[in-house]
Design a protein around this motif. Structure first.
Motif: not given
Length: 377
Positions: A183-199
């Motif tokens: 059996l084969t599995n293949q794929g992509i994973e994408f993760a992102i983090g963002y400080d929209v407001i930082r004060n």
């Protein structure tokens, strides 16, 4: 063969592992591991399995030529390979030669209990193996206000563990638990983090990501056993025994298999696609009806803090798959009257035997709110 007292049997495991780490100039790193495992679940010839792995990383942002780009705080390239073993789903006594009472026979002037083999034994049963390749990139910019990672993976599973048809003779029973298939599995994973407001008093951070996966059953054969396909019939009465899923070479795991719905006739009887055009419905008319495993997974998490107050929530979802609505099979058919039915049955013409088809397959796409929190500290 030997009689086995199940009350005194237990699973035995043994493992040995070594690891080597090397880092040079805070930019290049290498990790190697070697692991060997043994399980009493496997046959006498293959109790031990060897599972190595190797991974390397390059912190590109530490190179001199990257210092000209102060906006980039972190840029890292990763690559790895690893082999892992699986023993899930195996009964602890599968490879032992067990016997069971097989009736009473006369021995002289008295009776004795005869014994027979409980099942086919397999001294060559061994570890299911998962070999995975992974390539990934991590980066952070604007003082790590925006971070992200992208990964591509390819996983190949060999020596799949399952029950297969066995030749009789030399086997006593028609099935045996053994290692067959790839059996084969293949794929992509994408993760992102963002400080929209930082004060100082107000902070708002978002985390999100998605993944895509596709699988394929490459083979259901080895040198001793072969299965062109395996069908599954998980439905209970009144639709028991009907094929719902198929495992077939070249097709993905989770493939629905059955009749294709075309409508109802004037008295509420099924009309399906007659693929062989013989005027009747049989397994010769079965076809592939979609897949029950999501191709896409996604998530979003938000955290907002203002002074001593905080507010957060988390969403997750999946898409690209179908769900079998078994409740409709059992309770949306007026042939079952006067027993309880779904209200939706009253507006449908169906008055025929319960039959699985793509009529009962629905889009499985969903978005779920896992939690929502308001707090004060």
């Amino acid at each position: 063969a030997a009689l086995v007292d199940y009350s005194c049997m237990h699973l035995n495991l043994a493992s040995f592992m070594g690891r080597f780490n090397y880092t040079y100039a805070d930019r290049y790193s290498l990790t190697m591991t070697a692991r060997t495992d043994a399980s009493s679940k496997f046959g006498a010839n293959h109790k031990w399995g060897f599972f190595p792995s190797v991974s390397a990383a390059w912190v590109i942002s530490e190179e001199k030529f990257m210092k000209r780009l102060p906006v980039i705080d972190n840029l890292k390239f990763r690559i790895g390979y690893g082999l892992a073993g699986n023993q899930s789903g195996i009964d602890s006594y599968t490879t032992l030669s067990l016997v069971k009472p097989n009736g009473v026979i006369p021995v002289g002037n008295s009776a004795a209990v005869s014994l027979g083999d409980l099942r086919n034994t397999n001294p060559d049963l061994k570890w299911e193996k998962n070999a995975e390749y992974n390539v990934g990139i991590d980066f952070g910019i604007w003082n790590d206000r925006l971070t992200a990672s992208v990964d591509y993976y390819y996983r190949k599973t060999t020596d799949l563990l399952d029950w297969y048809d066995a030749q009789m003779p030399s086997n006593i029973y028609s099935t045996i638990f053994t290692n067959v298939g790839t059996l084969t599995n293949q794929g992509i994973e994408f993760a992102i983090g963002y400080d929209v407001i930082r004060n100082k008093e107000l902070k708002w951070h978002l985390d999100g990501g998605f993944s895509y996966n596709e699988n394929k059953l490459v083979s259901l054969a080895n040198s001793s056993y072969r299965a062109n396909h395996i069908t599954y019939n998980p439905l209970s009465s009144p639709a028991n025994g009907q094929t719902t899923y198929i495992l077939e070479e070249g097709k993905p795991i989770g493939t629905y298999y059955g009749l294709k719905y075309r409508g109802f006739n004037s008295v509420g009887k099924w009309v399906f696609e007659d693929r062989d055009e013989d005027g009747a419905y049989s397994d010769k008319d079965y076809t592939y009806l979609g897949n029950g495993l999501p191709k896409w997974y996604f998530n979003l998490a938000s955290t907002l803090t203002w002074k001593d107050f905080d507010f957060s929530f988390q969403l997750r979802g999946a898409a690209g798959f179908k769900v079998l609505n078994t409740k409709r099979i059992y309770y949306e058919n007026s042939v079952s009257l006067p027993f309880n039915l779904l209200k939706s049955a009253l507006g449908r013409p169906l008055n025929d035997a319960a039959t699985f088809s793509d009529y009962y397959l629905e889009k499985g796409n969903y978005l779920k709110l896992d939690n929502i929190t308001v707090g004060y500290t």
